[in-house]
Design an enzyme around this catalytic site. Structure first.
Site, PDB file in Angstrom:
ATOM      1  N   ARG A 162       0.837  -1.407  -0.122  1.00  0.00           N
ATOM      2  CA  ARG A 162      -0.080   0.230   0.424  1.00  0.00           C
ATOM      3  C   ARG A 162       1.157   1.608   0.217  1.00  0.00           C
ATOM      4  O   ARG A 162       0.386   1.696   0.720  1.00  0.00           O
ATOM      5  CB  ARG A 162      -0.844  -0.021   1.503  1.00  0.00           C
ATOM      6  CG  ARG A 162      -1.789  -1.063   1.452  1.00  0.00           C
ATOM      7  CD  ARG A 162      -2.730  -0.992  -0.054  1.00  0.00           C
ATOM      8  NE  ARG A 162      -4.158  -1.874   0.747  1.00  0.00           N
ATOM      9  CZ  ARG A 162      -4.179  -3.159   0.133  1.00  0.00           C
ATOM     10  NH1 ARG A 162      -3.162  -3.617  -0.672  1.00  0.00           N
ATOM     11  NH2 ARG A 162      -5.440  -4.264   0.690  1.00  0.00           N
ATOM     12  N   SER A 237     -10.828  -0.617   3.736  1.00  0.00           N
ATOM     13  CA  SER A 237      -9.926  -0.686   5.055  1.00  0.00           C
ATOM     14  C   SER A 237      -9.055  -0.180   5.395  1.00  0.00           C
ATOM     15  O   SER A 237      -9.313   1.050   4.357  1.00  0.00           O
ATOM     16  CB  SER A 237      -8.202  -1.799   4.689  1.00  0.00           C
ATOM     17  OG  SER A 237      -8.580  -2.976   4.295  1.00  0.00           O
ATOM     18  N   GLU A 333      -4.491   3.412   6.743  1.00  0.00           N
ATOM     19  CA  GLU A 333      -4.206   3.533   4.957  1.00  0.00           C
ATOM     20  C   GLU A 333      -5.299   4.212   4.458  1.00  0.00           C
ATOM     21  O   GLU A 333      -4.595   4.472   2.811  1.00  0.00           O
ATOM     22  CB  GLU A 333      -4.904   1.654   4.888  1.00  0.00           C
ATOM     23  CG  GLU A 333      -4.671   1.263   3.907  1.00  0.00           C
ATOM     24  CD  GLU A 333      -5.376   1.266   2.088  1.00  0.00           C
ATOM     25  OE1 GLU A 333      -5.755   1.507   1.302  1.00  0.00           O
ATOM     26  OE2 GLU A 333      -5.838  -0.630   3.006  1.00  0.00           O
TER      27      GLU A 333
HETATM   28  N1  EPU Z   1      -9.653 -10.991  11.107  1.00  0.00           N
HETATM   29  C1  EPU Z   1     -10.565 -10.801  11.247  1.00  0.00           C
HETATM   30  N2  EPU Z   1     -11.883 -10.011  12.292  1.00  0.00           N
HETATM   31  C2  EPU Z   1     -12.317  -9.288  10.953  1.00  0.00           C
HETATM   32  C3  EPU Z   1     -11.410  -9.012  10.160  1.00  0.00           C
HETATM   33  C4  EPU Z   1     -10.112  -9.683  10.173  1.00  0.00           C
HETATM   34  O1  EPU Z   1     -10.017 -11.284  12.582  1.00  0.00           O
HETATM   35  O2  EPU Z   1     -12.806  -8.702  11.293  1.00  0.00           O
HETATM   36  C5  EPU Z   1      -8.838 -11.773  10.754  1.00  0.00           C
HETATM   37  C6  EPU Z   1      -9.117 -12.584   9.628  1.00  0.00           C
HETATM   38  O3  EPU Z   1     -10.100 -13.412  10.077  1.00  0.00           O
HETATM   39  C7  EPU Z   1      -7.616 -13.436   8.780  1.00  0.00           C
HETATM   40  C8  EPU Z   1      -7.613 -12.044   8.625  1.00  0.00           C
HETATM   41  O4  EPU Z   1      -7.831 -11.043   9.656  1.00  0.00           O
HETATM   42  O5  EPU Z   1      -8.047 -13.857   9.651  1.00  0.00           O
HETATM   43  C9  EPU Z   1      -7.313 -11.357   7.301  1.00  0.00           C
HETATM   44  O6  EPU Z   1      -8.694 -11.012   6.907  1.00  0.00           O
HETATM   45  P1  EPU Z   1      -9.142 -11.155   5.967  1.00  0.00           P
HETATM   46  O7  EPU Z   1      -8.788 -11.569   4.697  1.00  0.00           O
HETATM   47  O8  EPU Z   1     -10.180 -10.101   5.534  1.00  0.00           O
HETATM   48  O9  EPU Z   1      -7.917  -9.474   4.862  1.00  0.00           O
HETATM   49  P2  EPU Z   1      -7.329  -8.341   5.679  1.00  0.00           P
HETATM   50  O10 EPU Z   1      -5.947  -8.046   6.341  1.00  0.00           O
HETATM   51  O11 EPU Z   1      -8.841  -8.033   6.566  1.00  0.00           O
HETATM   52  C10 EPU Z   1      -6.841  -7.634   3.657  1.00  0.00           C
HETATM   53  C11 EPU Z   1      -7.027  -6.346   2.719  1.00  0.00           C
HETATM   54  C12 EPU Z   1      -8.675  -5.769   2.289  1.00  0.00           C
HETATM   55  C13 EPU Z   1      -8.110  -6.901   1.221  1.00  0.00           C
HETATM   56  C14 EPU Z   1      -7.998  -7.697   1.930  1.00  0.00           C
HETATM   57  C15 EPU Z   1      -7.807  -9.490   1.244  1.00  0.00           C
HETATM   58  C16 EPU Z   1      -4.982  -3.813   3.716  1.00  0.00           C
HETATM   59  C17 EPU Z   1      -5.455  -3.270   4.651  1.00  0.00           C
HETATM   60  N3  EPU Z   1      -6.404  -4.835   3.331  1.00  0.00           N
HETATM   61  O12 EPU Z   1      -7.865  -7.280   4.609  1.00  0.00           O
HETATM   62  O13 EPU Z   1      -7.641  -4.645   1.162  1.00  0.00           O
HETATM   63  O14 EPU Z   1      -9.566  -7.053  -0.172  1.00  0.00           O
HETATM   64  O15 EPU Z   1      -7.117  -8.489   2.634  1.00  0.00           O
HETATM   65  O16 EPU Z   1      -7.494  -9.271   0.250  1.00  0.00           O
HETATM   66  O17 EPU Z   1      -4.392  -5.211   3.758  1.00  0.00           O
HETATM   67  C18 EPU Z   1      -8.212  -2.788   1.276  1.00  0.00           C
HETATM   68  O18 EPU Z   1      -7.026  -2.161   1.298  1.00  0.00           O
HETATM   69  O19 EPU Z   1      -9.450  -1.563   1.254  1.00  0.00           O
HETATM   70  C19 EPU Z   1      -9.158  -4.110   1.167  1.00  0.00           C
HETATM   71  C20 EPU Z   1     -10.229  -3.843   1.380  1.00  0.00           C
END
Ligand code: EPU
Length: 337
Positions: A162, A237, A333
């Site tokens: 990012r 995010s 972010e």
């Molecule tokens: N998790 C939780 N609780 C929550 C959300 C997530 O425990 O409320 C845990 C999930 O269980 C999982 C881990 O966190 O083990 C990762 O969750 P997820 O796959 O939903 O991805 P994220 O890390 O929350 C990132 C990106 C998203 C992108 C997803 C999928 C960033 C800041 N965000 O989210 O990007 O869609 O991975 O690749 O890196 C964005 O940048 O606007 C965005 C939506």
């Protein structure tokens, strides 16, 4: 091309925040953009793309230039690859769907990300195991100070998680006008390593997915977790997932053995901020019209009439609680304006 005064930006930011631009103009081609820059040299400028990655906490005391440049061109191709140029104002998701319709591979995992093509290099958007930089070849940009056009190669952009030079040392110096991507025409590198995608495809008994099937799986996952900005104001995010040195993380992990993490190098781990925020009890909470989404704790939402300041307060409260509880600093972010 008409410059409007005291213009409401409510429909130009996906958080749906009511804030005013001192002046506002939409530009539809490079000539218009150059004219506006030339004729308004002394004014402070603010460049607006899809408005999907910012939180407006105040009115903008500047000339807001909305980049509405449209068009897609195939620059060249060989048997295996195609080089596609998109103008900055194309909607990202529509562009991704168009590439999939042409059977061009590479962007399918980034389906349904809000925003416009021209802002994707700024924060090197990414999702489900792919980042924009994986297909990026170059972007053209206009230098705001002297109107010179400049082409940035991938290495010029210094992409990170990012991150890019456009958020750092070159912040506010350029306006990206178009982006070139190199996409596959055959032997597509389908990437379904991300657990959620695998699970979604398995639900539909798909083992060797097409580009369209990967895109559909991503769309289904995003729709189940992430609110549609048209229905509930948000900027995806709100925070980045913090990256910690393994040696620092190990100390925290002893205290919180259930903490989720992902190895990203020999020396670093990434901790999902969504997990930290959920554990801290914020998921689904609402403070007036500002809140934390019920399905994805990383996403802050505007239930209607929240101000940018109110959302910012919520974000600061989350940051402080996470720091006090885990000793981990989480960074926004989105661009806080
Ligand atoms: N998790 C939780 N609780 C929550 C959300 C997530 O425990 O409320 C845990 C999930 O269980 C999982 C881990 O966190 O083990 C990762 O969750 P997820 O796959 O939903 O991805 P994220 O890390 O929350 C990132 C990106 C998203 C992108 C997803 C999928 C960033 C800041 N965000 O989210 O990007 O869609 O991975 O690749 O890196 C964005 O940048 O606007 C965005 C939506």
């Amino acid at each position: 091309m008409e410059i409007q005064n005291n213009f409401s930006l409510k429909n130009y930011n996906t958080f749906g925040i009511e804030a005013k631009a001192k002046q506002f103009v939409g530009v539809h081609n490079l000539t218009e953009l150059k004219t506006i820059l030339e004729e308004n040299k002394p004014q402070k400028k603010f460049v607006l793309g899809g408005g999907s990655n910012m939180l407006l906490t105040k009115d903008i005391d500047a000339l807001v230039i909305h980049i509405d440049l449209k068009g897609k061109t195939i620059l060249k191709e060989d048997d295996d690859f195609v080089w596609v140029e998109s103008q900055a104002g194309e909607n990202w998701h529509e562009f991704v769907l168009w590439t999939i319709d042409q059977n061009f591979g590479g962007l399918e995992n980034m389906s349904l990300i809000p925003g416009n093509v021209g802002t994707t290099p700024v924060q090197n958007i990414g999702a489900y195991g792919t980042e924009m930089k994986d297909c990026f070849i170059s972007c053209d940009a206009i230098t705001i100070s002297n109107l010179e056009m400049k082409t940035f190669s991938k290495s010029d952009c210094n992409f990170g998680y990012r991150e890019s030079i456009f958020k750092n040392k070159s912040k506010d110096l350029y306006i990206i006008s178009s982006v070139v991507f190199k996409l596959s025409k055959r032997n597509h590198k389908i990437n379904i390593s991300y657990g959620d995608i695998k699970a979604e495809l398995a639900k539909n008994n798909i083992t060797t997915p097409s580009l369209k099937e990967v895109s559909n799986a991503v769309i289904a996952i995003r729709q189940s977790k992430l609110p549609d900005p048209k229905e509930l104001g948000n900027s995806g995010s709100f925070f980045k997932n913090p990256i910690l040195l393994k040696k620092d993380f190990e100390k925290i992990h002893i205290q919180f053995p259930e903490m989720k993490y992902f190895d990203i190098s020999e020396t670093e781990v990434k901790v999902p901020a969504g997990w930290l925020i959920e554990q801290a009890g914020f998921k689904g909470k609402r403070y007036g019209d500002a809140g934390i989404h019920k399905n994805q704790a990383l996403v802050l939402v505007n239930y209607g009439n929240a101000t940018g300041q109110e959302i910012l307060e919520v974000s600061k409260n989350i940051q402080k609680t996470i720091f006090d509880t885990y000793g981990i600093q989480i960074e926004a972010e989105v661009n806080v304006i």
